[in-house]
Design a protein around this motif. Structure first.
Motif, PDB file in Angstrom:
ATOM      1  N   THR A  68      44.100  38.400  40.206  1.00  0.00           N
ATOM      2  CA  THR A  68      43.815  39.794  39.869  1.00  0.00           C
ATOM      3  C   THR A  68      45.134  40.502  39.594  1.00  0.00           C
ATOM      4  O   THR A  68      46.211  39.929  39.784  1.00  0.00           O
ATOM      5  CB  THR A  68      43.069  40.503  41.017  1.00  0.00           C
ATOM      6  N   ARG A 116      45.842  39.009  44.145  1.00  0.00           N
ATOM      7  CA  ARG A 116      44.855  38.294  44.955  1.00  0.00           C
ATOM      8  C   ARG A 116      44.060  37.325  44.088  1.00  0.00           C
ATOM      9  O   ARG A 116      44.091  37.399  42.878  1.00  0.00           O
ATOM     10  CB  ARG A 116      43.912  39.288  45.641  1.00  0.00           C
ATOM     11  N   GLU A 117      43.351  36.402  44.723  1.00  0.00           N
ATOM     12  CA  GLU A 117      42.540  35.419  44.007  1.00  0.00           C
ATOM     13  C   GLU A 117      41.114  35.956  43.832  1.00  0.00           C
ATOM     14  O   GLU A 117      40.587  36.640  44.708  1.00  0.00           O
ATOM     15  CB  GLU A 117      42.453  34.111  44.809  1.00  0.00           C
ATOM     16  N   ARG A 118      40.503  35.612  42.706  1.00  0.00           N
ATOM     17  CA  ARG A 118      39.106  35.977  42.456  1.00  0.00           C
ATOM     18  C   ARG A 118      38.393  34.726  41.952  1.00  0.00           C
ATOM     19  O   ARG A 118      38.865  34.067  41.041  1.00  0.00           O
ATOM     20  CB  ARG A 118      38.998  37.079  41.412  1.00  0.00           C
ATOM     21  N   CYS A 161      30.403  33.666  50.221  1.00  0.00           N
ATOM     22  CA  CYS A 161      31.856  33.669  50.010  1.00  0.00           C
ATOM     23  C   CYS A 161      32.552  32.989  51.189  1.00  0.00           C
ATOM     24  O   CYS A 161      32.080  33.073  52.328  1.00  0.00           O
ATOM     25  CB  CYS A 161      32.380  35.096  49.886  1.00  0.00           C
ATOM     26  N   TYR A 165      37.481  36.065  52.108  1.00  0.00           N
ATOM     27  CA  TYR A 165      37.084  36.594  50.801  1.00  0.00           C
ATOM     28  C   TYR A 165      35.929  37.570  51.007  1.00  0.00           C
ATOM     29  O   TYR A 165      35.146  37.431  51.941  1.00  0.00           O
ATOM     30  CB  TYR A 165      36.618  35.470  49.872  1.00  0.00           C
ATOM     31  N   LYS A 206      32.217  40.817  45.698  1.00  0.00           N
ATOM     32  CA  LYS A 206      32.262  41.993  44.813  1.00  0.00           C
ATOM     33  C   LYS A 206      31.477  41.641  43.559  1.00  0.00           C
ATOM     34  O   LYS A 206      32.029  41.038  42.635  1.00  0.00           O
ATOM     35  CB  LYS A 206      33.700  42.366  44.454  1.00  0.00           C
ATOM     36  N   PHE A 246      31.566  38.009  41.952  1.00  0.00           N
ATOM     37  CA  PHE A 246      32.812  37.356  42.325  1.00  0.00           C
ATOM     38  C   PHE A 246      33.055  37.459  43.823  1.00  0.00           C
ATOM     39  O   PHE A 246      32.523  38.327  44.490  1.00  0.00           O
ATOM     40  CB  PHE A 246      34.004  38.007  41.609  1.00  0.00           C
ATOM     41  N   CYS A 247      33.866  36.547  44.342  1.00  0.00           N
ATOM     42  CA  CYS A 247      34.413  36.638  45.691  1.00  0.00           C
ATOM     43  C   CYS A 247      35.900  36.899  45.504  1.00  0.00           C
ATOM     44  O   CYS A 247      36.562  36.191  44.745  1.00  0.00           O
ATOM     45  CB  CYS A 247      34.214  35.336  46.452  1.00  0.00           C
ATOM     46  N   GLU A 248      36.416  37.914  46.163  1.00  0.00           N
ATOM     47  CA  GLU A 248      37.826  38.279  46.003  1.00  0.00           C
ATOM     48  C   GLU A 248      38.536  38.168  47.341  1.00  0.00           C
ATOM     49  O   GLU A 248      38.011  38.576  48.378  1.00  0.00           O
ATOM     50  CB  GLU A 248      37.924  39.712  45.479  1.00  0.00           C
TER      51      GLU A 248
END
Length: 93
Positions: free
Chosen positions: A35, A39-41, A48, A52, A55, A58-60
């Motif tokens: 992102t 952070r990873e998405r 999730c 994480y 959202k 997605f999992c963020e």
């Protein structure tokens, strides 16, 4: 003159139509994507993993240094150095 403009318009529309499946496939990539804030998405395919938050589709990651998570592959073992977390494989770090 008008015929040339119509030809350019048709070419532009066809280019957009041809590139649309490629863009859709890119958006559904199962691997982690960064992102803007580092952070990873990952695409959501169930629960999730820990660290994480869900959202939408997605999992963020909650933090920029969260261990990477990858989708499980049915019938395959987890990669070395990873464990099950939610519906994903997560690295130990």
């Amino acid at each position: 003159m008008k015929l040339k403009a119509v030809g350019v318009l048709i070419f532009s529309v066809s280019l957009v139509v041809v590139s649309s499946p490629w863009l859709e496939a890119l958006a559904q990539n199962p691997y982690p994507q960064p992102t803007k804030d580092g952070r990873e998405r990952i695409r959501r395919v169930g629960t999730c993993p820990t660290g994480y938050v869900g959202k939408g589709n997605f999992c963020e990651a909650l933090h920029g240094d969260a261990p990477r998570a990858y989708p499980k592959v049915k019938g395959a073992a987890f990669p070395s150095g990873s464990f099950a977390s939610g519906d994903y494989c997560k690295s130990f770090r």
